[in-house]
Write a protein that holds these residues in place. Structure first.
Motif, mmCIF file in Angstrom:
data_model
loop_
_atom_site.group_PDB
_atom_site.id
_atom_site.type_symbol
_atom_site.label_atom_id
_atom_site.label_comp_id
_atom_site.label_asym_id
_atom_site.label_seq_id
_atom_site.Cartn_x
_atom_site.Cartn_y
_atom_site.Cartn_z
ATOM 1 N N ILE A 85 -15.001 11.120 1.634
ATOM 2 C CA ILE A 85 -14.569 9.737 1.906
ATOM 3 C C ILE A 85 -13.628 9.699 3.068
ATOM 4 O O ILE A 85 -13.746 8.598 3.556
ATOM 5 C CB ILE A 85 -13.777 9.192 0.441
ATOM 6 C CG1 ILE A 85 -14.782 9.117 -0.635
ATOM 7 C CG2 ILE A 85 -12.968 8.003 0.581
ATOM 8 C CD1 ILE A 85 -14.265 8.898 -1.905
ATOM 9 N N THR A 86 -12.867 10.763 3.151
ATOM 10 C CA THR A 86 -11.851 10.538 4.402
ATOM 11 C C THR A 86 -12.332 10.921 5.480
ATOM 12 O O THR A 86 -11.869 10.933 6.779
ATOM 13 C CB THR A 86 -10.604 11.420 3.912
ATOM 14 O OG1 THR A 86 -10.976 12.863 3.543
ATOM 15 C CG2 THR A 86 -9.826 10.868 2.854
ATOM 16 N N ASN A 87 -13.470 11.682 5.420
ATOM 17 C CA ASN A 87 -13.929 12.220 6.639
ATOM 18 C C ASN A 87 -15.484 11.984 6.863
ATOM 19 O O ASN A 87 -16.412 12.841 6.569
ATOM 20 C CB ASN A 87 -13.999 13.672 6.966
ATOM 21 C CG ASN A 87 -12.428 13.990 7.416
ATOM 22 O OD1 ASN A 87 -11.910 13.556 8.187
ATOM 23 N ND2 ASN A 87 -11.890 15.132 6.489
ATOM 24 N N PRO A 88 -15.758 10.614 7.057
ATOM 25 C CA PRO A 88 -17.318 10.171 6.894
ATOM 26 C C PRO A 88 -18.137 11.048 7.758
ATOM 27 O O PRO A 88 -19.412 10.991 7.677
ATOM 28 C CB PRO A 88 -17.248 8.857 7.001
ATOM 29 C CG PRO A 88 -15.837 8.307 6.971
ATOM 30 C CD PRO A 88 -14.998 9.464 7.224
ATOM 31 N N THR A 132 -15.664 15.693 -2.881
ATOM 32 C CA THR A 132 -15.980 14.202 -2.501
ATOM 33 C C THR A 132 -15.068 13.532 -1.823
ATOM 34 O O THR A 132 -15.306 12.528 -0.966
ATOM 35 C CB THR A 132 -16.250 13.602 -4.172
ATOM 36 O OG1 THR A 132 -16.934 14.211 -4.794
ATOM 37 C CG2 THR A 132 -16.553 12.041 -4.023
ATOM 38 N N LEU A 133 -13.486 13.717 -1.945
ATOM 39 C CA LEU A 133 -12.503 13.137 -1.194
ATOM 40 C C LEU A 133 -12.798 13.461 0.271
ATOM 41 O O LEU A 133 -12.492 12.593 1.091
ATOM 42 C CB LEU A 133 -11.256 13.616 -1.743
ATOM 43 C CG LEU A 133 -10.662 12.895 -3.007
ATOM 44 C CD1 LEU A 133 -9.494 13.753 -3.030
ATOM 45 C CD2 LEU A 133 -10.482 11.389 -2.812
ATOM 46 N N GLN A 134 -13.133 14.434 0.469
ATOM 47 C CA GLN A 134 -13.352 14.743 2.081
ATOM 48 C C GLN A 134 -14.435 14.184 2.642
ATOM 49 O O GLN A 134 -14.055 13.688 3.617
ATOM 50 C CB GLN A 134 -13.901 16.536 1.983
ATOM 51 C CG GLN A 134 -12.825 17.430 2.025
ATOM 52 C CD GLN A 134 -12.268 17.734 3.323
ATOM 53 O OE1 GLN A 134 -11.299 16.911 3.905
ATOM 54 N NE2 GLN A 134 -12.512 18.822 4.045
ATOM 55 N N TYR A 188 0.745 -1.392 0.034
ATOM 56 C CA TYR A 188 -0.099 -0.110 0.081
ATOM 57 C C TYR A 188 0.911 1.410 0.050
ATOM 58 O O TYR A 188 0.617 2.174 -0.615
ATOM 59 C CB TYR A 188 -0.952 -0.038 1.308
ATOM 60 C CG TYR A 188 -2.147 -1.051 0.983
ATOM 61 C CD1 TYR A 188 -2.298 -2.145 1.924
ATOM 62 C CD2 TYR A 188 -2.954 -0.772 0.006
ATOM 63 C CE1 TYR A 188 -3.367 -2.918 1.535
ATOM 64 C CE2 TYR A 188 -4.045 -1.693 -0.318
ATOM 65 C CZ TYR A 188 -4.304 -2.939 0.780
ATOM 66 O OH TYR A 188 -5.057 -3.698 0.281
ATOM 67 N N LYS A 205 1.954 7.777 -4.776
ATOM 68 C CA LYS A 205 0.976 8.976 -5.049
ATOM 69 C C LYS A 205 0.920 9.457 -6.360
ATOM 70 O O LYS A 205 0.109 9.893 -6.753
ATOM 71 C CB LYS A 205 1.615 9.952 -3.897
ATOM 72 C CG LYS A 205 1.646 9.755 -2.713
ATOM 73 C CD LYS A 205 2.343 10.868 -2.014
ATOM 74 C CE LYS A 205 2.969 10.394 -0.552
ATOM 75 N NZ LYS A 205 3.750 11.133 -0.034
#
Lengths: 228, 123
Positions: free
Chosen positions: B114-117, B110-112, B8, B13
């Motif tokens: 996903i990373t901060n549900p 959208t990333l926000q 991983y 990146k």
């Protein structure tokens, strides 16, 4: 800071080992000079020749693929422009010419012997040359005459020109020669097909003529130093 | 387990940044008006705080493709000791840049999520 002699060394390397095309060399040379300047700033004690030898292999490998990708981009660019120019003949106002050509073909088919028309199509190369007998089209002649260096863009449009023009001219020229000669019998369906393909051939050639001339005008404007 | 963690980390990146290269370059050209290839590589490096190092193999095919698609135009200029190719946005390129920046903002939002549900559930 890299001096004039060192820049000339890089230019010569680009010309001899990266690409023979001037339009590619401009970009590569500038990039490599900047790359070397940065490398020499980071390693001030290193000799230019040593650093240059170290980086050559990497540059050759990287730029080979970049130039291949550039050729593909150019090809895609001009074929897309050809498609757009071709479609113009199916929209107003150029659709009038398309309809006129189709009507002409139908009239010839109904009123005359198709073989006579096909025999006359031996003059197709002259008709095509006539498309270029006007002032704007002279740019093609001037570019060919004045070109000082090889250009990738020029190469791509030159070969595309051959690929688009030659099949149509060869097809009609060969068919008309065979008919005039008369020693080989040809099935009438072939003349019919040739007759009904004629408007498509003319429209494609007209569309390409526009793209080709504009390509030459852009080339001359962009790379003035490459022409005398 | 150790191998999985290493996998991983190595899923690097640059593969995440790959799809963002085009909007990043369009945004840079919108801000700077005109730039040359090497300048773009350095500007991207600065803009992403060293996270993204574009190679010429990634940059120039993209620039040539954007030029072929009519989004960029090219000017050749004599800078004293050599010629230089400058890229700038066409009218179509400027419109496309606005769409690209908008899409980038939506992507970041959208990333926000996903990373901060927890943000999504609070909404």
């Amino acid at each position: 800071m890299i001096n004039k002699t060192q820049i000339e060394t890089i230019q010569l390397f680009c010309k001899n080992e990266i690409s023979p095309y001037y339009d590619v060399q401009i970009e590569v040379t500038d990039h490599l000079v900047n790359d070397m300047e940065m490398a020499m700033q980071e390693n001030p004690d290193t000799d230019f020749s040593i650093l240059f030898e170290q980086r050559k292999k990497h540059w050759k490998a990287e730029w080979k693929e970049i130039i291949a990708a550039q050729s593909k981009s150019l090809l895609k660019n001009y074929t897309t422009k050809l498609n757009h120019a071709f479609i113009e003949y199916f929209t107003l106002p150029k659709i009038a010419l398309t309809l006129l050509l189709v009507a002409l073909v139908v009239y010839i088919d109904k009123s005359f012997k198709t073989e006579s028309f096909i025999k006359a199509s031996i003059h197709l190369p002259n008709i095509i040359n006539a498309f270029f007998l006007y002032k704007k089209a002279n740019i093609i002649y001037y570019n060919r005459r004045d070109k000082r260096f090889k250009l990738l863009t020029y190469n791509v449009i030159y070969w595309l020109n051959l690929v688009i023009f030659l099949p149509a001219i060869l097809f009609y020229f060969t068919l008309s020669m065979l008919l005039i000669d008369g020693s080989i019998s040809i099935h009438p369906s072939i003349y019919q097909t040739a007759l009904y393909l004629f408007p498509l051939a003319i429209i494609t050639l007209l569309a390409w003529k526009k793209v080709y001339i504009n390509a030459h005008i852009d080339l001359r404007a962009k790379y003035q130093q490459a022409f005398a | 387990m150790h191998k999985k963690i290493m996998y991983y980390c190595v899923m690097n990146k640059s593969s995440l940044y790959k799809g963002l290269l085009e909007p990043i370059i369009l945004k840079l050209l919108k801000d700077e008006q005109r730039m040359y290839g090497y300048q773009i590589t350095q500007a991207v490096k600065t803009l992403t705080a060293g996270e993204l190092n574009i190679t010429e193999g990634a940059l120039y095919p993209l620039l040539h493709r954007l030029e072929a698609n009519g989004l960029l135009t090219v000017e050749i200029e004599n800078i004293g000791n050599r010629m230089r190719k400058y890229y700038s946005l066409t009218k179509t390129g400027k419109k496309e840049t606005n769409f690209a920046i908008e899409a980038l903002k939506n992507f970041a939002q959208t990333l926000q999520l996903i990373t901060n549900p927890t943000l999504a559930s609070n909404d």
